[in-house]
Design an enzyme around this catalytic site. Sequence first.
Site, short mmCIF file in Angstrom:
data_model
loop_
_atom_site.label_atom_id
_atom_site.label_comp_id
_atom_site.label_asym_id
_atom_site.label_seq_id
_atom_site.Cartn_x
_atom_site.Cartn_y
_atom_site.Cartn_z
N ARG A 95 0.86 -1.19 0.00
CA ARG A 95 0.00 0.00 0.00
C ARG A 95 0.90 1.23 0.00
O ARG A 95 1.66 1.45 0.93
CB ARG A 95 -0.89 -0.04 1.24
CG ARG A 95 -1.75 1.17 1.44
CD ARG A 95 -2.69 0.98 2.64
NE ARG A 95 -3.39 2.21 2.89
CZ ARG A 95 -3.07 3.08 3.83
NH1 ARG A 95 -2.07 2.85 4.67
NH2 ARG A 95 -3.77 4.19 3.97
N HIS A 138 -2.26 11.05 0.99
CA HIS A 138 -1.74 10.77 2.33
C HIS A 138 -1.10 12.08 2.82
O HIS A 138 0.11 12.15 3.04
CB HIS A 138 -0.75 9.61 2.28
CG HIS A 138 -0.46 8.97 3.60
ND1 HIS A 138 -0.66 7.63 3.86
CD2 HIS A 138 0.06 9.47 4.74
CE1 HIS A 138 -0.29 7.35 5.10
NE2 HIS A 138 0.15 8.45 5.66
N GLU A 183 -6.70 8.52 6.39
CA GLU A 183 -6.88 9.18 7.68
C GLU A 183 -7.28 10.65 7.57
O GLU A 183 -6.52 11.53 7.98
CB GLU A 183 -5.60 9.04 8.52
CG GLU A 183 -5.19 7.61 8.77
CD GLU A 183 -3.96 7.49 9.69
OE1 GLU A 183 -3.38 8.52 10.05
OE2 GLU A 183 -3.60 6.36 10.04
N ASN A 312 -7.34 1.88 10.08
CA ASN A 312 -6.01 2.01 10.69
C ASN A 312 -6.20 2.03 12.19
O ASN A 312 -6.97 2.84 12.71
CB ASN A 312 -5.33 3.32 10.25
CG ASN A 312 -4.92 3.27 8.78
OD1 ASN A 312 -5.16 2.29 8.08
ND2 ASN A 312 -4.32 4.35 8.32
N TYR A 314 -4.10 1.86 15.96
CA TYR A 314 -2.85 1.85 16.72
C TYR A 314 -3.08 1.61 18.21
O TYR A 314 -2.32 0.92 18.85
CB TYR A 314 -2.08 3.16 16.50
CG TYR A 314 -1.46 3.20 15.10
CD1 TYR A 314 -0.21 2.69 14.87
CD2 TYR A 314 -2.18 3.68 14.01
CE1 TYR A 314 0.36 2.67 13.60
CE2 TYR A 314 -1.63 3.67 12.73
CZ TYR A 314 -0.36 3.16 12.54
OH TYR A 314 0.18 3.13 11.28
N GLU A 392 -3.49 -0.19 8.28
CA GLU A 392 -2.30 0.22 9.03
C GLU A 392 -2.40 -0.27 10.45
O GLU A 392 -3.48 -0.20 11.08
CB GLU A 392 -2.15 1.75 9.11
CG GLU A 392 -1.47 2.38 7.94
CD GLU A 392 -1.27 3.88 8.12
OE1 GLU A 392 -0.97 4.32 9.26
OE2 GLU A 392 -1.41 4.59 7.12
O1 IFM Z 1 3.23 7.40 10.05
C1 IFM Z 1 1.87 7.46 10.24
C2 IFM Z 1 1.13 7.32 8.92
O2 IFM Z 1 1.54 8.28 8.01
C3 IFM Z 1 -0.35 7.46 9.14
N1 IFM Z 1 -0.82 6.61 10.18
C4 IFM Z 1 -0.09 6.57 11.42
C5 IFM Z 1 1.38 6.36 11.15
C6 IFM Z 1 2.16 6.32 12.49
O3 IFM Z 1 1.99 7.50 13.18
#
Ligand code: IFM
Length: 491
Positions: A95, A138, A183, A312, A314, A392
Site C-alpha cells: 500500500r 496521504h 486518515e 487504521n 494503533y 495500518e
Molecule cells: O506514520 C503514520 C502514517 O503516516 C499514518 N498513520 C499513522 C502512522 C504512524 O503515526
Amino acid sequence: MTTIQPITANTTEPAAKAADARRFPDGFLLGAAAAAYQIEGAAHEDGRADSIWDAFSRVPGAVINADNGDVACDHYHRYRDDVALMRELGLDTYRFSTSWARVHPDGGPVNLKGVDFYSRLVDELLDAGILPWLTLYHWDLPQAHEEQGGWTNRDTAFRFRDYALTMHDALGDRVKVWTTLNEPWCSSFLSYTGGAHAPGRQDVGAGLRAAHHLMLGHGLAVQALRERDESLELGITLNLTVAKPVDPSRPGDVDAARRIDGQFNRVFLDPIFRGHYAGDLLADVGHLGLRDAIQPGDLEIISTPINALGVNYYHGESVSDQPATHPLGGHAPTDRPIRSPFPAADHVHFHSQGLPQTAMGWEVQPDGLRELLGRVHREYTGPAGVRMFVTENGAAYDDEVTADGAVHDSDRTEFLLAHLDAILDAIEEGTPVHGYFYWSILDNFEWAWGYEKRFGLVRVDYETQQRTLKDSGLAYQQVIRDRCLPATSDH
Ligand code: IFM
C-alpha cells in the site's frame, strides 16, 4: 500475482485452528504500507513542487530536529531495491501513496515525469507478483492549493477529483485497488484545528470545514473513478479508535467517550455509510462551522457506495472529564504549542490504562482491534456489504543495531503477532476481515516526529541509506510464508 478475491464463504470463514497454529483464511492479504512524503525524498526533482509538508517542515519548531522529507528513504531512486525487499518478505500487497505535488506541481498541469515514477513503481510491483494498493492522498496537499485555502476551500475537493482522474489515466490499466484518502481525521482536525500537522492551523471551524471537504473530495473521486471503470475496488482508509469511559458509571466519563467516538470515528463513518452526520455530533459541533460547510447534495456524494474500508488502528482511548492521576506517557513532538484537535472536547482527559507503551507513548491494546473491527462490521461495513481491511497497524520502538548488525526488535514482533492474533479472534467471532498491512515497510519520516520514531520492518540508516531487515521483518516473512501465526508464540 496476488489478486483481490470476491467475497466468498471461503474468505470469510472462521480461521481454522490447526494444532496450535492459527491460520489466515484463504484470500487474506498480508502486506505492508508506506506513504509518498515519508519515504520518497527527491523533493525538488523532476518537476515536483512543494506540498504543505515541505512548507510546514520549514516552520521553526514544527518538526523535531527541523527534519524534512527532502531525502527521506530516497525511495524515489531506490524503489527497485525496495520492491526486491518486499518480494523477499513475500508481501501479497504493498500500500503506497502518490504525491499530488509530484503529479500536479503547484496544482498545475500534469507533470509526466512525476506520473512516470508511479508507473515504473507499479510495473516493478506487478513484476514481483505484489498487488499495488494505491492511496491518492496521504496528507501532502500541493502548497499552491493551501495558498487558496487548502481543504477549507470547497474547490479543493473538485481539484482532488481531477487529480484522481489524472492518476487513473496513467495507471488505471494496471492498478485495480484505489483508496481515496488516508486518515482524513489527521488531514483535517490534527492539521487545521490542532496545528500539530501541516498546514499547522489552529482553528476549530477550519478543521470542520476541512473534514467535510475531504469527504466531499472522496465522494467526487469515487464517482468519477467508478464512471471510468465499474470493476475498480474503491475505498477510503480511516484511523479509528475504541473510546471507553474510565468509569462507566460516571455520566461525565460516558459523555467524554461519546464525544471522542463522535469526533474521531462517527464524523467520517456516518456520512460515508449512512449519508448523514449523527444528531449528537451536530449538536456538539454543528454551530462551530460544520453546518455552514454542508451544501445540498453533498451527503449523497459522500455516501456514494464503496467496495472497501481500510481501518487504521494503533491504540484505544480511556477517557474522562476528570484529569488523570497517572497521565499517559505520550507528549507533543516539539515545544511548539498545539491545541486539542477535537472541535468540542477540550474538557476530555486521556487516561493511561496501565498497559505497555510504544515509543510514541501509545498503549499496546491488541484486543481493542478485535473490538473495533466487530463494531465497524456490525454498524457499518456489514450492512453495506463493504469489505474491511486493516490498512495500518504498527509500532515505533527505540531500535538498536547490535554488534552482529541485526535489529532484535522483539517488542515489535510481539506487537505484530498480537495484533494479527486479534484479527483472527475477530474473524473467529464472525467479523469478516480481508487483509492486514503492517505500518511501515521502512523506517521513515514520522511527520512532526521527524526521523526519531522508527516503525519499520526494515531499518533505514539515514546516513548511508542501508536497509536491514529487522527480526520483526523476519517474523512477518515466516507468517506470510506459512499463512499462519507461529504455534509457539505467546502473543
Ligand atoms: O506514520 C503514520 C502514517 O503516516 C499514518 N498513520 C499513522 C502512522 C504512524 O503515526
